[in-house]
Each structure stands twice: as C-alpha cells, then as structure tokens.
Design a protein around this motif. Structure first.
Motif, PDB file in Angstrom:
ATOM      1  N   VAL A 154      14.261  17.300 -55.571  1.00 13.18           N
ATOM      2  CA  VAL A 154      14.634  17.189 -54.155  1.00 13.18           C
ATOM      3  C   VAL A 154      13.755  18.187 -53.416  1.00 13.18           C
ATOM      4  CG1 VAL A 154      16.460  17.412 -52.455  1.00 13.18           C
ATOM      5  CG2 VAL A 154      16.987  16.509 -54.722  1.00 13.18           C
ATOM      6  N   ARG A 155      12.897  17.685 -52.532  1.00 10.92           N
ATOM      7  CA  ARG A 155      11.910  18.517 -51.842  1.00 10.92           C
ATOM      8  C   ARG A 155      12.212  18.648 -50.359  1.00 10.92           C
ATOM      9  NH1 ARG A 155       6.742  15.755 -54.713  1.00 10.92           N
ATOM     10  NH2 ARG A 155       6.949  16.833 -56.690  1.00 10.92           N
ATOM     11  N   GLY A 156      11.738  19.726 -49.770  1.00  5.45           N
ATOM     12  CA  GLY A 156      11.799  19.881 -48.323  1.00  5.45           C
ATOM     13  C   GLY A 156      13.107  20.409 -47.779  1.00  5.45           C
ATOM     14  N   ASN A 157      13.809  21.236 -48.526  1.00  8.01           N
ATOM     15  CA  ASN A 157      15.058  21.842 -48.045  1.00  8.01           C
ATOM     16  C   ASN A 157      16.071  20.821 -47.546  1.00  8.01           C
ATOM     17  OD1 ASN A 157      14.174  24.436 -48.628  1.00  8.01           O
ATOM     18  ND2 ASN A 157      13.252  24.704 -46.611  1.00  8.01           N
ATOM     19  N   LEU A 158      16.225  19.733 -48.255  1.00  3.84           N
ATOM     20  CA  LEU A 158      17.247  18.746 -47.900  1.00  3.84           C
ATOM     21  C   LEU A 158      18.611  19.303 -48.303  1.00  3.84           C
ATOM     22  CD1 LEU A 158      15.462  15.508 -49.083  1.00  3.84           C
ATOM     23  CD2 LEU A 158      16.242  15.968 -46.777  1.00  3.84           C
ATOM     24  N   PRO A 159      19.546  19.383 -47.354  1.00  5.05           N
ATOM     25  CA  PRO A 159      20.872  19.906 -47.701  1.00  5.05           C
ATOM     26  C   PRO A 159      21.649  18.925 -48.580  1.00  5.05           C
ATOM     27  CG  PRO A 159      20.855  19.120 -45.439  1.00  5.05           C
ATOM     28  CD  PRO A 159      19.448  19.015 -45.941  1.00  5.05           C
ATOM     29  N   GLU A 160      22.564  19.455 -49.374  1.00  2.00           N
ATOM     30  CA  GLU A 160      23.408  18.608 -50.231  1.00  2.00           C
ATOM     31  C   GLU A 160      24.611  18.054 -49.490  1.00  2.00           C
ATOM     32  OE1 GLU A 160      24.520  19.983 -54.068  1.00  2.00           O
ATOM     33  OE2 GLU A 160      22.501  20.609 -54.577  1.00  2.00           O
ATOM     34  N   VAL A 161      24.997  18.660 -48.380  1.00  5.59           N
ATOM     35  CA  VAL A 161      26.142  18.200 -47.586  1.00  5.59           C
ATOM     36  C   VAL A 161      25.849  18.417 -46.102  1.00  5.59           C
ATOM     37  CG1 VAL A 161      27.891  18.606 -49.348  1.00  5.59           C
ATOM     38  CG2 VAL A 161      27.290  20.436 -47.803  1.00  5.59           C
ATOM     39  N   GLY A 162      26.622  17.732 -45.280  1.00  7.20           N
ATOM     40  CA  GLY A 162      26.607  17.993 -43.846  1.00  7.20           C
ATOM     41  C   GLY A 162      25.616  17.221 -43.020  1.00  7.20           C
ATOM     42  N   GLY A 163      24.688  16.499 -43.631  1.00  2.54           N
ATOM     43  CA  GLY A 163      23.714  15.750 -42.848  1.00  2.54           C
ATOM     44  C   GLY A 163      24.236  14.390 -42.447  1.00  2.54           C
ATOM     45  N   GLN A 164      23.560  13.785 -41.489  1.00  4.23           N
ATOM     46  CA  GLN A 164      23.911  12.453 -41.022  1.00  4.23           C
ATOM     47  C   GLN A 164      22.658  11.617 -41.020  1.00  4.23           C
ATOM     48  OE1 GLN A 164      26.413  10.449 -40.790  1.00  4.23           O
ATOM     49  NE2 GLN A 164      27.904  12.011 -40.373  1.00  4.23           N
ATOM     50  N   PRO A 165      22.547  10.579 -41.775  1.00  3.49           N
ATOM     51  CA  PRO A 165      23.519  10.102 -42.753  1.00  3.49           C
ATOM     52  C   PRO A 165      23.439  10.919 -44.050  1.00  3.49           C
ATOM     53  CG  PRO A 165      21.619   8.664 -42.752  1.00  3.49           C
ATOM     54  CD  PRO A 165      21.390   9.667 -41.660  1.00  3.49           C
ATOM     55  N   HIS A 166      24.428  10.717 -44.891  1.00  2.00           N
ATOM     56  CA  HIS A 166      24.475  11.396 -46.188  1.00  2.00           C
ATOM     57  C   HIS A 166      24.185  10.364 -47.269  1.00  2.00           C
ATOM     58  CE1 HIS A 166      25.579  14.266 -49.247  1.00  2.00           C
ATOM     59  NE2 HIS A 166      26.462  13.421 -49.745  1.00  2.00           N
ATOM     60  N   PHE A 167      23.254  10.679 -48.167  1.00  3.21           N
ATOM     61  CA  PHE A 167      22.880   9.777 -49.252  1.00  3.21           C
ATOM     62  C   PHE A 167      23.452  10.305 -50.561  1.00  3.21           C
ATOM     63  CE2 PHE A 167      19.863   8.943 -45.963  1.00  3.21           C
ATOM     64  CZ  PHE A 167      19.557   7.599 -46.073  1.00  3.21           C
ATOM     65  N   VAL A 168      24.106   9.426 -51.317  1.00  2.00           N
ATOM     66  CA  VAL A 168      24.643   9.776 -52.620  1.00  2.00           C
ATOM     67  C   VAL A 168      23.887   8.923 -53.647  1.00  2.00           C
ATOM     68  CG1 VAL A 168      26.674   9.819 -54.103  1.00  2.00           C
ATOM     69  CG2 VAL A 168      26.912  10.303 -51.656  1.00  2.00           C
ATOM     70  N   VAL A 169      23.125   9.607 -54.505  1.00  2.00           N
ATOM     71  CA  VAL A 169      22.291   8.913 -55.479  1.00  2.00           C
ATOM     72  C   VAL A 169      22.907   9.095 -56.863  1.00  2.00           C
ATOM     73  CG1 VAL A 169      19.956   8.611 -56.384  1.00  2.00           C
ATOM     74  CG2 VAL A 169      20.285   9.479 -54.058  1.00  2.00           C
ATOM     75  N   THR A 170      23.130   7.989 -57.566  1.00  2.00           N
ATOM     76  CA  THR A 170      23.681   8.015 -58.920  1.00  2.00           C
ATOM     77  C   THR A 170      22.877   7.041 -59.778  1.00  2.00           C
ATOM     78  OG1 THR A 170      25.291   6.281 -58.394  1.00  2.00           O
ATOM     79  CG2 THR A 170      26.031   8.566 -58.126  1.00  2.00           C
ATOM     80  N   GLY A 171      23.260   6.921 -61.038  1.00  2.00           N
ATOM     81  CA  GLY A 171      22.620   5.961 -61.922  1.00  2.00           C
ATOM     82  C   GLY A 171      21.731   6.641 -62.926  1.00  2.00           C
ATOM     83  N   ARG A 172      20.649   5.927 -63.321  1.00  2.00           N
ATOM     84  CA  ARG A 172      19.813   6.415 -64.407  1.00  2.00           C
ATOM     85  C   ARG A 172      18.343   6.244 -64.066  1.00  2.00           C
ATOM     86  NH1 ARG A 172      18.642   2.995 -69.626  1.00  2.00           N
ATOM     87  NH2 ARG A 172      18.991   1.194 -68.330  1.00  2.00           N
TER      88      ARG A 172
END
Length: 191
Positions: A154-172
């Motif tokens: 994860v590059r560029g100081n992307l926050p893990e919470v609080g942003g709009q929109p919020h992306f949740v990445v899962t899988g393999r």
C-alpha cells in the motif's frame, strides 16, 4: 443522480463529485434550462457543499441526466491469460469479484463513478499482478488478502480508515504482487 438517493444524503462529497455536479449544471445552462446568474449561484453553492444532501436544492428542478447508469451490487470480472482492466468513467458496483489466471489486473478508480461509501474487492489472481488506483480522499483495508509467493504493498500514505470511499480488499493473490496506490502524475501525464 444515483448519488442523491436518501441513503447517501449525509455522505461527504469529494472534489470529483462536485465537479460532476458542476458539469451537470453547465449542461443545464447550455440547454437554456437555467440562466447565467442561476448557474453562477448554483455553482457557488455546490462548491461550498460538504454533503450530497446539501446539493439537492441546486438540482431539484433539473431533469436527471439521460442514460445515468445505476450502479450494480456485484460485478464479476474474469479473464485467463490476458489483462483485465477498468479505467475512465466506469460505474463502480458495491462489490467487485476479480478473477484472473496468468494475467494482470488493473482497476483505476480515479475517474470512476462511485456511489457506495464502501467498495468491496475480492481477488482471485494467480500468476499475475494486481494494481488498484484509488481516488483522492479514499482509504483502504487490504489486511485480509492472502498471498502465496507474492506481496501486498500500500503506497502513498493511504489511510486504513476514515476515507471516502473506503475500499475493503480480500481474497487471494498468488505468484504476483498487489499494489494499492493513488494516481501518479508527472507534468501532463497520469498513470
């Protein structure tokens, strides 16, 4: 506009959201639906708005743009031995399932139409890399991605919470890397 549905009224707007509304007002002025004075007044109000609910009065008497796409709940993107790509002004669903064997995946959300506050991305990528390009103000949670002979960056100081929109990445992600970043810019080029 789909982003003005009651469930989204209290969501904060991004600069890209405001720009889309200003474009709609510009078209209304070009069509003769509003005067130049009304246009200026409405644009000032839209630029000062913080939430989608605050812009409703400026669009209430205008028709919905013809052909305005309605976002889908789930979209399945599949490919084998080829590149899987989305960019430009595409409509983002609530959940994306991206599956690719022996090929790369690049989902660019920079200019996409995102109506949901949370976008879920489920990966099943084998022998290929994945790049997710997020819009300004977004946050991402990619902690639940399973890697096999690969990595998650994860590059560029992307926050893990609080942003709009919020992306949740899962899988393999197997035998390749997952990179989540913002758009790169150099002079007039963007990638």
């Amino acid at each position: 506009m789909s982003e003005l549905s009651p469930q989204h009224r209290d969501l904060r707007m991004s600069d890209a959201d405001r720009e889309r509304v200003v474009q709609r007002l510009n078209q209304a002025a070009a069509d003769g639906r509003i005067t130049l004075d009304e246009f200026e007044e409405r644009v000032a109000g839209v630029l000062a708005a913080r939430t989608f609910g605050e812009i409703e009065p400026y669009l209430a008497d205008l028709p919905v743009a013809p052909g305005t796409p309605v976002p889908r709940e789930v979209v399945k993107l599949r490919s084998v031995a080829a590149e899987l790509k989305r960019k430009g002004a595409w409509v983002v669903p609530r959940r994306i399932v991206a599956s690719n064997k022996a090929g790369s995946v690049k989902l660019d959300f920079t200019d996409a139409v995102i109506s949901y506050p949370v976008v879920e991305i489920v990966l099943d990528v084998v022998a290929g890399s994945t790049v997710l390009v997020l819009p300004a103000g977004a946050s991402v949670d990619a902690t639940d991605v399973q890697t096999v002979a690969g990595s998650v960056k994860v590059r560029g100081n992307l926050p893990e919470v609080g942003g709009q929109p919020h992306f949740v990445v899962t899988g393999r992600q197997s035998m390749g890397s997952l990179v989540v970043r913002r758009q790169y810019r150099f002079w007039g080029w963007c990638w």
